[in-house]
Enzyme design. Structure first.
Site, PDB file in Angstrom:
ATOM      1  N   ASP A 465       0.862  -1.173   0.000  1.00 29.49           N
ATOM      2  CA  ASP A 465       0.000   0.000   0.000  1.00 29.49           C
ATOM      3  C   ASP A 465       0.907   1.235   0.000  1.00 29.49           C
ATOM      4  O   ASP A 465       2.084   1.156   0.348  1.00 29.49           O
ATOM      5  CB  ASP A 465      -0.894  -0.026   1.245  1.00 29.49           C
ATOM      6  CG  ASP A 465      -1.837   1.168   1.308  1.00 29.49           C
ATOM      7  OD1 ASP A 465      -2.312   1.601   0.248  1.00 29.49           O
ATOM      8  OD2 ASP A 465      -2.053   1.672   2.424  1.00 29.49           O
ATOM      9  N   ASP A 829      -1.446  -0.940   5.978  1.00 29.39           N
ATOM     10  CA  ASP A 829      -1.741  -0.456   7.329  1.00 29.39           C
ATOM     11  C   ASP A 829      -2.986  -1.101   7.907  1.00 29.39           C
ATOM     12  O   ASP A 829      -3.368  -0.811   9.035  1.00 29.39           O
ATOM     13  CB  ASP A 829      -1.873   1.066   7.336  1.00 29.39           C
ATOM     14  CG  ASP A 829      -2.933   1.566   6.361  1.00 29.39           C
ATOM     15  OD1 ASP A 829      -3.712   0.735   5.838  1.00 29.39           O
ATOM     16  OD2 ASP A 829      -2.987   2.783   6.117  1.00 29.39           O
ATOM     17  N   ASP A 833      -6.958  -2.594   3.522  1.00 32.18           N
ATOM     18  CA  ASP A 833      -6.206  -3.697   2.944  1.00 32.18           C
ATOM     19  C   ASP A 833      -6.526  -5.039   3.581  1.00 32.18           C
ATOM     20  O   ASP A 833      -5.853  -6.024   3.298  1.00 32.18           O
ATOM     21  CB  ASP A 833      -4.698  -3.430   3.095  1.00 32.18           C
ATOM     22  CG  ASP A 833      -4.309  -2.040   2.634  1.00 32.18           C
ATOM     23  OD1 ASP A 833      -4.756  -1.648   1.551  1.00 32.18           O
ATOM     24  OD2 ASP A 833      -3.580  -1.351   3.368  1.00 32.18           O
TER      25      ASP A 833
END
Length: 1139
Positions: A465, A829, A833
């Protein structure tokens, strides 16, 4: 739960005569049949039941006939409750209408029979079609009768982790095939008079069982305490009264009142009234609180994923709730899911019943044990059937001429099976993983799935990410650029310098920040935005304050008020005094890429809508004449420089509709206001980590929800793309009313973007030898998957940047990469996700929590420096498991050969000799062998994962042949000595100990156990050198000293205990030591040379396999061919390949 009904079901009905027949055979077999049925439940069902339709069955075989469940039947009093459901199974009993509820519970999930669908469906199917309007109709509450009826269908609202009693655990553990084999072995050893060895193994097995039972129960209890949540909640009844009930009684449709001080959610619920600030760190690993707003009213089907910002999830902590209704505080929500159907329930379910890890190493380990078992059984059968034709004189003697009975022959044959199959192999192979998990924990990386550590060693592509992972979580405001139809104004570096107007009000009020005990809580970006304006947030804390705010802003329910700074804090020449009240919020959604608020001024006047979001999305919602003509060029400029850009828009509203206006109406026909430009710095560790991964030939991929140009800039900054490498932007459009879907590729580095369709590409890109990367956004990715699936593998193999990706698209990307035989890692994080982290082979969540169910790994370090550490530890654990596997296999083969050689001369090892080898030598070496840490560098080649490869078998075979030759040579040397005394042939087995044959084999084989521990313990390039494992070196030296003492200068007591022959010839003893030394040097050189040869061969094979994999796609050229051939796009020009 993706499927609306339970698949892979077979229905059976119990047949009484079959059941009684099974009971008779169970008695006749002394319970052996029950043991077989316990191991193979399917056989028990086939023996006792007959196949029948699902509608009539009372027993079910689930999932490939591996699990057996019983169908429960309950009567339903339809007239009493008046509930209308599709599941009712009506039968005629004594002319009275009866309704039967037929259901079963599997892995915590309750399934019921639905006649209309002709299938068993999860009970959540009853509420899966609820629309948002349906939920608002239920905010009046349920009657006690209806709630009781629904509770009978849905069951208790409880995530109950089963904690078995010690007696049940003991029974299940003892009936495990491993311990059955141990019991068989102990009985066999006792019958062969190996009493000490059998007693010692029995004692160790009891300790092992005790520890196993304690750990299992401890883990179950810990998980149960984490999962079980029973609180007292307040629900609203259909009569309007409020009632305190236990959370166990909640059912879908209950109207739940959220107190102002918040609570821990015991269920999933849709928020209908008020706003809630929620901490979802337990589920997502994201420590930043999230603002939840009321569900929009509409005919859309309610979905917890799509309406995530309006859903309160089970297990999350509501920090505060406000604005339930005028004059009252708190929130109001309708229960949508309970028990294991909740978000927390599904995560606990995935921990209790994890999907099997498809990892070749674990599969091969079981196959190898099976091969060893077959080898032992074949020898046993051959041993018994061909006694007269055996090569071993001890067994070949005719029965009439031998003192050995058939029972003893059978015992000898079965004893071979217990030697060939090392029972400690599975346990020994986990020691490397245990040590790695301990080292990771010390480094701040926590693991809830230890088998995944070995998988880390085979990761070939790692996805990251962007925001909060590669870049800093917080952003700094770079400036504001006001825009309108006439163009953009100059960039204003400080928002406080903006004149009073809609743009400044939008910056101050378009957010979801809340107050908690005087502290601002919310997204870091929004906190920075508010801070840059200098405005202050106020929220009504008490009922009196709420009434005052309502009066101040024209009798409108106020969520929050933004007040400008005091006049003395405002810049010279600027005077702002009027506050802005936020009366409605439509929170940010990843799928919508925007958020909006409705505000009013003093007295309820000047009602305005403010919207903030992705620039492309905001521009599409604005009237065209308000968007600057230079919008695309300006956005591209800022994004390509790595800035995070948000757009703002507004429109006036009629004051009379601010309370009832819907989101669709709010977010349309807006006027463009300008751009908020923020600088998102790359974390200092990111570039170094990405460089390390690339040097190790690991592909790195960025998956983000940000702008594609910003993502490309960050990718260049952190080293995913080099400055000389080209970027090709993939652009796909869906079909229109009069157009076909299109797939085009843009060469983004040129001044004007050159655009080529997928059927035409320039030859020059390959000829110049320039490397390139593909970049694609979420919309194009969806079109590519749906309309151009044949091009999806090609894009995936060279795609480096995936921008504007929704959470579900991130998960889809991970799964598509796995289909291409990649081992995929994902680091994020945890916020958006979670799905991708759980879908990846290795998911790493950067979170302050010690452990999160969001992913298998959780790192407390807030940067990606944990990724190389994890891969190094995974490779170290995998190689350690390989070494232990080979050592335990060679240990069994050494002992197998020793016993066979001694059988030929009609003797065997003594009881305590077996004990000395198995416990003192092998066990102590196996325990400390795996303590060696990982190498400090990542090697470009990944370690192998196949135990059944030709290289492994060839290595074992060569070592085994050499070991046998050394033992036979030692036996021949012994027999050639002039002081040699032949064996007493009238006695067999350990009864003729001590003797010279046994003593020589004992001496050589003892050294061989130590030798092979050194030979198979490889260091470079995945582990630190052997000498760094100090404890292992100390144990090696100590055991070598003990063996040397036993061979050269054994004391009287040790000779008596181990039944060793007294040999006085020191030259002979030194010759045995020299023979062992020769054995070591040859095996070590053989392993080193063979390992180097296999490494070179492995690279060649991997290269050829990659060419073969590419050739599976007819339009993709092999690696040896140009990347641009036949006017099509090709990929895979570098070795960052799956494997």
């Amino acid at each position: 739960y993706e499927n609306s009904h339970m698949k892979d079901l077979q229905g059976y009905r119990l047949v009484p005569w079959r059941m009684w027949l099974c009971r008779i055979f169970a008695l006749l077999s002394a319970g052996l049949l029950l043991l077989v049925f316990y191991w193979r439940p399917r056989w028990a069902v086939l023996a006792r039941c007959s196949l029948c339709p699902l509608a009539m069955c009372d027993t079910l075989l689930v999932r490939g006939e591996c699990f057996v469940v019983e169908v429960q039947v309950e009567e339903w009093e339809e007239d009493r409750y008046g509930e209308e459901y599709d599941w009712r199974d009506t039968v005629q009993l004594h002319k009275e209408q009866k309704v039967l509820l037929r259901y079963f519970v599997f892995e915590g999930i309750r399934y019921m029979w639905v006649t209309k669908k002709g299938a068993f469906c999860p009970v959540s199917v009853l509420s899966e079609d609820w629309t948002c309007v349906d939920l608002y109709r239920q905010q009046g509450g349920l009657s006690r009768q209806v709630q009781s009826a629904r509770r009978k269908v849905y069951g208790q609202n409880l995530i109950d982790v089963p904690v078995k009693s010690y007696a049940r655990l003991l029974l299940e553990e003892v009936l495990n095939p491993f311990y059955i084999f141990q019991v068989f072995s102990i009985i066999l050893w006792m019958s062969d008079r190996y009493y000490y060895y059998a007693a010692c193994i029995l004692f160790i097995s009891l300790i092992s069982i005790s520890i196993s039972l304690y750990e299992i129960r401890k883990q179950s209890t810990t998980l149960r305490n984490m999962a079980r949540l029973v609180v007292t909640v307040t629900v609203q009844r259909d009569t309007g009264e409020e009632e305190n009930v236990s959370s166990e009684e909640l059912v879908p449709g209950d109207c739940l009142l959220i107190p102002p001080e918040g609570l821990m959610l015991p269920c999933d619920a849709a928020l209908l009234v008020g706003e809630c600030m929620v901490n979802e760190s337990m589920l997502t690993g994201e420590s930043i609180p999230v603002m939840k707003t009321p569900l929009p009213v509409g005919e859309d089907t309610y979905s917890p994923d799509f309406h995530r910002r309006h859903t309160l999830f089970c297990g999350t902590q509501v920090i505060q709730a406000k604005g339930r209704r005028q004059g009252s505080r708190g929130g109001l929500a309708v229960v949508t899911r309970t028990g294991f159907f909740t978000a927390k329930g599904s995560l606990i379910n995935s921990i209790l019943y994890p999907q099997p890890i498809s990892f070749r190493f674990y599969q091969d380990a079981l196959k190898f044990l099976l091969i060893l078992g077959i080898l032992g059984n074949n020898y046993c059968t051959w041993h018994i059937l061909y006694l007269r034709h055996s090569l071993f004189q001890f067994i070949f003697m005719k029965y009439s001429e031998s003192s050995t009975t058939w029972v003893e022959l059978l015992v000898r044959a079965l004893d071979i099976v217990t030697i060939v199959v090392p029972p400690a192999l599975p346990a020994a192979m986990t020691t490397g993983t245990i040590y790695a998990q301990s080292r990771l924990k010390k480094s701040g990386v926590f693991c809830i799935s230890p088998p995944r550590i070995n998988v880390c060693g085979k990761v070939s592509v790692f996805c990251f990410d962007k925001t909060g992972t590669l870049t800093e979580e917080g952003l700094d405001v770079w400036g504001i650029m006001e825009g309108s139809g006439s163009g953009f104004a100059e960039l204003v570096p400080d928002p406080r310098l903006l004149p009073p107007g809609p743009l400044l009000s939008a910056l101050a009020s378009c957010h979801s920040v809340a107050l908690l005990e005087g502290q601002l809580l919310g997204d870091p970006l929004e906190l920075k935005m508010i801070e840059s304006t200098g405005w202050e947030l106020e929220e009504p804390a008490e009922s009196e304050e709420q009434v005052e705010m309502v009066m101040e802003f024209g009798n409108v329910r106020v969520l929050a008020v933004m007040r400008p700074p005091a006049s003395e804090l405002q810049p010279a020449g600027i005077s702002i005094s009027e506050p802005v009240a936020i009366v409605q919020r439509f929170p940010f959604s990843s799928s919508l890429q925007r958020m909006s608020v409705v505000t009013v001024g003093l007295g309820g006047s000047n009602a305005l809508v403010f919207l903030k979001g992705a620039p492309e999305m905001v521009a599409s919602l604005c009237v065209k004449d308000s968007v600057p003509a230079q919008f695309s060029d300006t956005l591209r400029h800022f994004a390509s420089e790595g800035f995070r850009v948000l757009a703002l828009a507004y429109k006036p509203l009629n004051e009379s509709c601010v309370k009832t206006i819907e989101r669709g109406t709010v977010e349309s026909s807006l006027r463009f206001l300008g751009l908020l430009v923020m600088k998102n710095q790359v974390k200092p560790e990111s570039a170094g980590v990405i460089g390390t991964l690339k040097q190790a030939h690991l592909r790195t991929v960025m998956v983000t929800g940000d702008n594609i140009l910003t993502a490309v800039n960050v990718a260049r900054t952190c080293g995913m793309m080099q400055s000389e490498e080209r970027v090709i932007y993939v652009h796909a459009t869906p079909p229109g009313n009069h157009s076909q879907p299109t797939l085009r590729f843009h060469l983004g580095e040129t001044t004007e973007w050159n655009c080529f369709p997928y059927t035409s590409f320039p030859q020059g890109l390959y000829q110049t030898g320039v490397q390139y990367h593909l970049a694609i956004n979420g919309k194009s990715f969806s079109v590519l998957c749906e309309y151009f699936p044949e091009y999806l593998p090609k894009v995936l193999m060279r795609g480096t940047v995936y921008a504007r990706m929704a959470p579900e698209q991130k998960t889809q990307l991970v799964k598509e990469l796995q289909k291409l035989n990649y081992r995929v890692g994902m680091c994020g994080d945890g916020a958006n996700d979670c799905g991708a982290l759980r879908a990846a082979d290795v998911g790493v969540s950067l979170s302050e929590a010690e452990a999160s169910v969001a992913s298998p790994f959780t790192s407390k370090t807030n940067n990606i420096s944990c990724v190389p550490l994890l891969i190094r530890e995974g490779r170290c654990a995998l190689v350690t498991s390989f070494s232990l596997f080979k050592y335990m296999a060679l240990y069994s083969l050494i002992q197998f050969c020793s016993v066979l050689i001694l059988y030929t001369v009609k003797t065997n090892l003594s009881d305590l000799q077996f004990l000395f080898f198995d416990l003192v030598l092998v066990t102590s070496l196996a325990i400390v062998m795996g303590r060696g840490g990982p190498s400090s560098e990542l090697h470009p080649q990944r370690p192998p994962a196949s135990l059944l490869s030709l290289q492994v078998f060839a290595s074992l075979l060569l070592h085994c042949l050499l070991l046998v030759l050394i033992q036979v040579f030692a036996l021949l040397i012994t027999r050639t000595q002039n002081w040699y005394i032949p064996l007493n042939t009238t006695v067999s087995g350990a009864g003729n100990l001590p003797n010279l044959e046994d003593t020589s084999i004992f001496a050589v084989s003892g050294f061989q156990y130590i030798i092979m521990a050194v030979v198979v313990t490889k260091g470079y390039p995945y582990r630190k050198p052997l000498y760094t494992n100090v404890l292992f070196v100390v144990v090696l030296l100590a055991l070598f000293g003990v063996m040397s003492w036993l061979v050269l200068y054994p004391g009287l007591i040790m000779k008596q205990l181990l039944q060793l022959h007294d040999i006085e010839d020191m030259d002979y003893k030194l010759l045995l030591v020299a023979l062992a030394a020769l054995n070591f040097f040859i095996c070590y050189l053989l392993e080193v040379e063979y390992h180097e040869h296999c490494s070179t061969l492995g690279c060649t094979i991997q290269y050829e396999e990659c060419n073969l994999q590419i050739s599976m796609y007819s339009s993709i050229a092999a690696i040896t061919e140009p990347l641009w051939v036949q006017s099509r796009l090709y990929s895979l020009s570098h070795p960052m390949l799956p494997g």
